[in-house]
Design a protein around this motif. Structure first.
Motif, PDB file in Angstrom:
ATOM      1  N   PRO A  21       1.004  -0.961   0.163  1.00 60.74           N
ATOM      2  CA  PRO A  21       0.252   0.180   0.076  1.00 60.74           C
ATOM      3  C   PRO A  21       0.707   1.036  -0.227  1.00 60.74           C
ATOM      4  O   PRO A  21       0.196   2.359  -0.682  1.00 60.74           O
ATOM      5  N   THR A  24       1.495   1.641  -3.179  1.00 64.92           N
ATOM      6  CA  THR A  24       1.140   2.161  -3.935  1.00 64.92           C
ATOM      7  C   THR A  24       0.213   4.104  -3.883  1.00 64.92           C
ATOM      8  O   THR A  24       0.287   4.493  -4.700  1.00 64.92           O
ATOM      9  N   LEU A  25       0.745   3.788  -3.006  1.00 66.83           N
ATOM     10  CA  LEU A  25       0.352   5.709  -3.002  1.00 66.83           C
ATOM     11  C   LEU A  25       1.262   6.710  -2.836  1.00 66.83           C
ATOM     12  O   LEU A  25       0.861   7.568  -3.493  1.00 66.83           O
ATOM     13  N   LEU A  28       0.365   6.622  -5.901  1.00 63.83           N
ATOM     14  CA  LEU A  28      -0.818   7.866  -6.652  1.00 63.83           C
ATOM     15  C   LEU A  28      -0.058   8.973  -6.649  1.00 63.83           C
ATOM     16  O   LEU A  28      -0.616  10.135  -7.376  1.00 63.83           O
ATOM     17  N   ILE A  36      -8.180   6.874  -8.289  1.00 67.03           N
ATOM     18  CA  ILE A  36      -6.961   6.356  -7.696  1.00 67.03           C
ATOM     19  C   ILE A  36      -7.281   5.041  -8.032  1.00 67.03           C
ATOM     20  O   ILE A  36      -6.506   4.129  -8.019  1.00 67.03           O
ATOM     21  N   SER A  37      -7.527   4.638  -9.304  1.00 68.40           N
ATOM     22  CA  SER A  37      -7.587   3.255  -9.720  1.00 68.40           C
ATOM     23  C   SER A  37      -7.263   3.242 -11.700  1.00 68.40           C
ATOM     24  O   SER A  37      -7.874   2.662 -12.024  1.00 68.40           O
ATOM     25  N   ILE A 218      -8.614  13.544   6.608  1.00 63.49           N
ATOM     26  CA  ILE A 218      -8.541  12.275   5.060  1.00 63.49           C
ATOM     27  C   ILE A 218      -9.951  11.552   4.939  1.00 63.49           C
ATOM     28  O   ILE A 218     -10.735  11.537   3.688  1.00 63.49           O
ATOM     29  N   VAL A 222     -12.633  10.998   1.904  1.00 62.61           N
ATOM     30  CA  VAL A 222     -12.573   9.004   1.886  1.00 62.61           C
ATOM     31  C   VAL A 222     -13.489   9.099   0.714  1.00 62.61           C
ATOM     32  O   VAL A 222     -13.374   8.680  -0.321  1.00 62.61           O
TER      33      VAL A 222
ATOM     34  N   LEU B 106      -5.476   5.915   7.772  1.00 67.10           N
ATOM     35  CA  LEU B 106      -6.181   5.807   6.886  1.00 67.10           C
ATOM     36  C   LEU B 106      -5.910   5.871   5.091  1.00 67.10           C
ATOM     37  O   LEU B 106      -6.054   4.644   3.954  1.00 67.10           O
ATOM     38  N   LEU B 107      -4.612   6.242   4.839  1.00 63.99           N
ATOM     39  CA  LEU B 107      -4.442   6.322   3.773  1.00 63.99           C
ATOM     40  C   LEU B 107      -3.859   5.213   2.998  1.00 63.99           C
ATOM     41  O   LEU B 107      -4.630   4.194   2.141  1.00 63.99           O
ATOM     42  N   ARG B 108      -3.137   4.310   4.009  1.00 63.87           N
ATOM     43  CA  ARG B 108      -2.316   2.920   4.118  1.00 63.87           C
ATOM     44  C   ARG B 108      -4.026   1.852   3.629  1.00 63.87           C
ATOM     45  O   ARG B 108      -3.511   1.170   2.619  1.00 63.87           O
ATOM     46  N   LEU B 110      -6.849   3.155   2.390  1.00 64.74           N
ATOM     47  CA  LEU B 110      -7.670   3.083   1.397  1.00 64.74           C
ATOM     48  C   LEU B 110      -6.932   3.070  -0.202  1.00 64.74           C
ATOM     49  O   LEU B 110      -7.438   2.400  -0.853  1.00 64.74           O
ATOM     50  N   ALA B 111      -5.223   2.063   0.143  1.00 58.99           N
ATOM     51  CA  ALA B 111      -4.205   2.317  -0.606  1.00 58.99           C
ATOM     52  C   ALA B 111      -4.496   0.127  -1.792  1.00 58.99           C
ATOM     53  O   ALA B 111      -4.804   0.517  -2.677  1.00 58.99           O
ATOM     54  N   TRP B 112      -5.443  -0.216  -0.377  1.00 65.77           N
ATOM     55  CA  TRP B 112      -6.142  -1.557  -0.492  1.00 65.77           C
ATOM     56  C   TRP B 112      -6.944  -1.804  -1.324  1.00 65.77           C
ATOM     57  O   TRP B 112      -6.858  -2.135  -3.218  1.00 65.77           O
ATOM     58  N   GLN B 113      -7.792  -0.075  -1.498  1.00 68.56           N
ATOM     59  CA  GLN B 113      -9.224   0.003  -3.309  1.00 68.56           C
ATOM     60  C   GLN B 113      -8.432   0.150  -3.674  1.00 68.56           C
ATOM     61  O   GLN B 113      -8.431  -1.486  -5.456  1.00 68.56           O
ATOM     62  N   THR B 114      -7.377   0.745  -4.470  1.00 72.83           N
ATOM     63  CA  THR B 114      -6.095   0.940  -5.138  1.00 72.83           C
ATOM     64  C   THR B 114      -5.820  -0.641  -6.086  1.00 72.83           C
ATOM     65  O   THR B 114      -5.601  -1.336  -7.451  1.00 72.83           O
ATOM     66  N   ILE B 217     -14.015   1.995   4.771  1.00 69.64           N
ATOM     67  CA  ILE B 217     -13.271   1.796   3.519  1.00 69.64           C
ATOM     68  C   ILE B 217     -13.271   0.902   2.821  1.00 69.64           C
ATOM     69  O   ILE B 217     -12.916   1.482   1.462  1.00 69.64           O
TER      70      ILE B 217
END
Lengths: 263, 273, 357
Positions: A21, A24-25, A28, A36-37, A218, A222, B106-108, B110-114, B217
């Motif tokens: 993750p 990934t961030l 992004l 985000i996708s 954040i 969301v 929260l961001l970490r 959320l990254a799983w959504q991606t 999330i």
């Protein structure tokens, strides 16, 4: 050999799971598209627009201020408390350490709600200071549990030896005991700082309208979609800490190396 | 300073903890056992029996139990491999697992959504290897994944700590007395690591049971856990009495885990993980 | 050697660049008390761990009654270990600790209970079955560790500095107890220690080790009275080690004075080392001595006086029940039987081994 390779592979797999993750961030944060996708091409524009986004910068400021002051105050209260607890008899010591454990073992949501009910019950306006108090509260245990083991390792004799050699009690404490337990105090502070920085739930319940930490900001975004500047900021924060850690590790390794030659 | 006077140094701490830990807990009890007219009532507790609440509690228990078991299965072998690694500076290991916390939680999540997206990274990799695609976003499966992801370090670190404290000569002794590797693990290593396992279980189970963020999330807004129900009572319904009552019900489970910890954790006072 | 029990053949072991054992050969006989003696880092514990199966040698073979057990894991070897810090299982009671090996071997309950009783009696801790291990003193924990090992009826019991953590009085009591145990059980003990007194008291055979090499193997009397080199002489008790010249058979020149001795076969005018135990030096009136000097220090040691005598440019350590005050002129006399002649180390390697101590 096969076993060793399998073990290596397993460690790498878990690390990949934990760090995917984060990668990934960071990815992004360089994404042209706000989705985000979907990958919309490489850009660094979020890193420049970040510094024009006052809402994010002020959330960052609030987050860091709360993290620093809550960790700092918790470190002072926690260290003094550790010294006191360490000198106590078994029963009061067990009771106090039991209470210390409550915020760590309790659910964040319960801690957050209970503090919120207290503030409202006292007609204390939920604001910056209520968040700060809440953070100090859940940070103190981390300090105590970092300092206590060091304090136990410190022999009473060194303190007594200092007194024997003519030091005053205060002098002996600052020159002998404190340097001994300092690594514990420092790691307690850093741990508290990290915990405060990463907290969302307790802040969520104890903050008033108008103030936001990065976490709460954040959370409200969301549903609406996170502003890419947030990814840029988080990546910057993470990389900074990573570099600091690597430097710190280098230095301690070097210290150890010189220690070794002294022997 | 002698010990008698030293212990008064605890005064600010005791005061702080009383004011911000003990009294607040009594506030929950007070709100949980009264109604809006300040009359004593059990109805905030019995509201848990409503089908929607019961369903949320049951789902929370199920998902948090499953993710705790998964964490244990993943963490134990890892911790045991880590203890065997020969390294100069072992504290770096702990850093590696705490480091992700510097990226907002929260961001970490959320990254799983991606990562889990239909056209996301994981499915791209799976397509490449001609493997079946996964489509778990907005399902309980994604919530379990989020829980395991977020709380795995809290299982690894305590187990690693107890395992690395086991004296290697005790393991040697068991082998010496005729136990093979498996028997040694079953009768010596595992029982000796039990305090770490128990503390790991509570450190994963309690936050997983009470989370409302991960389900928010990764579960879409359709899946409600007991944490979501409580959060909504406070933040949207403004019904603190019901929210407190449900929190009290939740605390029963938390207390059970705490009791377990203190039973196995008699002498390790002063160790975080 | 009909009753050769274990045979270590050309064992070598190193960690990285650090050579622990170099081509070591050693055998053990049945029903003997063998002690591996040496300073820390000499390889004695590694030897024991190789015997126990906790380390595999890089080279060499271990034979148990002629059968190769080099690759056999510890749980399949018919020997048991008493560990340095006891290594008791603190999550089990005393009885459970002792029963551990027997339960693994699936012995019957009655058999196990009998064995526990027997073993506790043997180590003088009857009725301690249900105690927790943490409630025991160091000495008691040590006895339980021994009991836990011997119920498995090993052919060899390995003991890794088992008395190191005990205080002096207890250590001496345990020494006699270990000898009694060995005689009652009729098995071989391999004992590792750095304490020369322990080794001399208990052993049938002592193996003196230094830096991965065996320096000398022999009975306690041999080792004490006839050390083969300066290292052994110095390590086993106090001694005067003096460079000298062997003039001819039965005559040695020490620091310019001629001493009659009993050794032969060193050749003519050959440099040697001479070992003289402090209790073997007689202080006599100056005119009767082979050398003369004066007393420079005097310490009362209880059983005897310890004196240092300066003679021909060297301090001589003397133990005697007769007092000679500081400053007194004395003659030094040594009985020919009490002079032990040793070859000078030949190779540089050997030299290094000796000098580094």
């Amino acid at each position: 050999m096969v076993k060793k390779t399998a073990q290596r592979f397993y460690i790498i797999l878990i690390l990949l799971f934990l760090y995917a993750p984060i990668i990934t961030l960071v990815g992004l944060s360089f994404n042209q598209s706000k989705s985000i996708s979907r990958w919309g091409g490489f850009t660094t524009k979020w890193y420049t627009s970040l510094f024009e986004n006052d809402a994010i910068l002020s959330a960052l400021y609030t987050t860091l201020t709360i993290a620093f002051f809550s960790a700092f105050i918790a470190t002072i209260i926690g260290t003094i408390a550790s010294i006191a607890i360490n000198s106590m008899k078994r029963l009061p010591r067990t009771i106090l350490l039991g209470i210390t454990n409550i915020p760590m073992l309790n659910a964040d949501i319960v801690t957050g709600i209970s503090l919120m009910l207290l503030f409202i019950g006292l007609h204390y306006t939920l604001s910056f200071s209520s968040v700060l108090i809440a953070h100090i509260t859940f940070n103190i245990p981390y300090v105590i549990l970092s300092v206590m083991p060091k304090l136990k390792q410190t022999s009473r004799n060194t303190y007594e030896a200092a007194l024997d050699l003519g030091a005053s009690q205060l002098y002996a404490f600052f020159k002998v005991v404190l340097p001994d337990i300092f690594p514990g105090i420092l790691s307690g502070f850093l741990l508290a700082f990290t915990m405060s920085l990463d907290d969302f739930v307790i802040t969520h319940f104890t903050k008033g309208p108008g103030i936001d930490t990065l976490s709460t900001k954040i959370y409200t975004e969301v549903r609406k979609g996170i502003k890419p500047e947030m990814y840029a900021l988080s990546s910057l924060l993470f990389v900074t800490v990573l570099i600091l850690l690597i430097l710190l590790n280098r230095r301690t390794n070097k210290d150890k190396a010189t220690d070794f030659t002294k022997k | 300073m002698n010990n008698k006077r030293k212990k008064y140094l605890a005064f600010p701490y005791v005061l702080w903890m009383a004011a911000f830990i003990i009294i607040p807990l009594f506030m929950i009890i007070y709100y949980g056992l009264t109604n809006r007219n300040r009359q004593f009532t059990f109805e905030n507790l019995t509201i848990i029996a409503e089908p929607s609440n019961l369903k949320a509690l049951w789902l929370s228990l199920k998902l948090s139990t499953l993710s705790t078991i998964l964490c244990l299965i993943l963490a134990y072998p890892l911790a045991s491999i880590l203890t065997k690694i020969k390294m100069k500076n072992k504290s770096i290991l702990v850093f590696i697992f705490i480091l992700p916390m510097w990226m907002n939680f929260l961001l970490r999540t959320l990254a799983w959504q991606t990562l889990l997206d239909k056209n996301g990274v994981i499915n791209t990799v799976l397509t490449f290897f001609h493997l079946p695609l996964i489509n778990i976003i907005n399902t309980p499966g994604a919530i379990i994944l989020g829980m395991v992801y977020n709380f795995l370090p809290f299982m690894i670190l305590p187990i690693y700590n107890t395992l690395s404290k086991i004296d290697s000569s005790v393991v040697d002794a068991a082998r010496d007395l005729g136990a093979n590797e498996f028997q040694t693990f079953l009768r010596i290593t595992f029982p000796l690591s039990l305090p770490g396992v128990i503390s790991g279980i509570t450190m994963v189970f309690v936050p997983a049971l009470t989370t409302f963020v991960i389900s928010d999330i990764l579960g879409g807004s359709k899946i409600l856990l007991i944490g979501n129900v409580i959060e909504q009572e406070f933040k949207y319904a403004n019904n603190w009495h019901t929210g407190s009552g449900l929190s009290l019900v939740l605390m029963v489970f938390i207390l059970i885990s705490m009791a377990l910890v203190s039973k196995y954790d008699k002498e390790s006072e002063g160790n975080i993980w | 050697m009909a009753n050769k029990l274990i045979d270590l053949i050309s064992i070598s072991k190193s960690y990285g660049n650090n050579i622990i054992l170099d081509d070591m050969n050693l055998y053990l006989n049945e029903n003997k008390f063998l002690t591996l003696l040496g300073p820390s880092g000499c390889g004695k514990t590694t030897t024991l761990r190789i015997l126990g199966g906790f380390e595999t040698p890089d080279k060499g073979q271990i034979l148990f009654e002629g059968r190769d057990i080099t690759a056999l894991p510890p749980n399949q070897r018919n020997l048991n270990t008493v560990f340095q810090k006891y290594a008791l299982f603190h999550h089990m009671t005393v009885a459970e600790n002792i029963a551990f090996g027997l339960k693994i071997k699936k012995k019957s309950k009655a058999y196990i209970n009998d064995k526990i009783k027997y073993a506790l009696k043997l180590v003088n801790l009857d009725d301690y079955e249900n105690r927790t291990t943490e409630s025991l003193s160091g000495g008691q924990q040590q006895r339980i560790a021994i009991a836990r090992a011997i119920v498995n009826e090993p052919r060899v019991l390995l003991l890794d500095e088992p008395l190191g953590a005990l205080d002096l009085k207890l250590r001496q009591d345990m020494q006699y107890e270990l000898i009694r145990l060995k005689n009652e059980l009729g098995i071989t003990f391999v004992y590792v220690t750095h304490d020369q007194e322990e080794a001399l008291t208990m052993s049938d055979t002592i193996v003196v080790m230094n830096q991965g090499y065996i320096q000398q193997i022999g009975s306690p009397e041999d080792i004490y009275n006839e050390p083969v080199n300066a290292f052994v002489a110095d390590f086993i008790g106090e001694s005067n080690i003096i460079p000298a010249i062997m003039l001819e058979d039965k005559l040695v020149n020490i620091l310019g004075a001629n001493f009659p001795c009993v050794d032969e076969g060193f050749g003519h005018n050959k440099p040697v080392d001479v070992v003289i135990r402090p209790e073997d030096i007689d202080l006599v009136p100056p005119e009767q001595g082979l050398l003369t000097g004066h007393v420079t220090s005097l310490i009362f040691k209880g059983v005897h006086y310890e004196m240092e005598v300066m003679a021909n440019g060297r301090e001589w350590l003397v133990h005697s029940t007769d007092l000679s005050p500081v400053g007194k002129e004395v003659g030094i006399f040594v009985d020919p039987f009490d002079i032990q002649i040793m070859n000078k180390p030949e190779s540089e390697d050997e030299q290094a081994v000796v000098l580094s101590e």
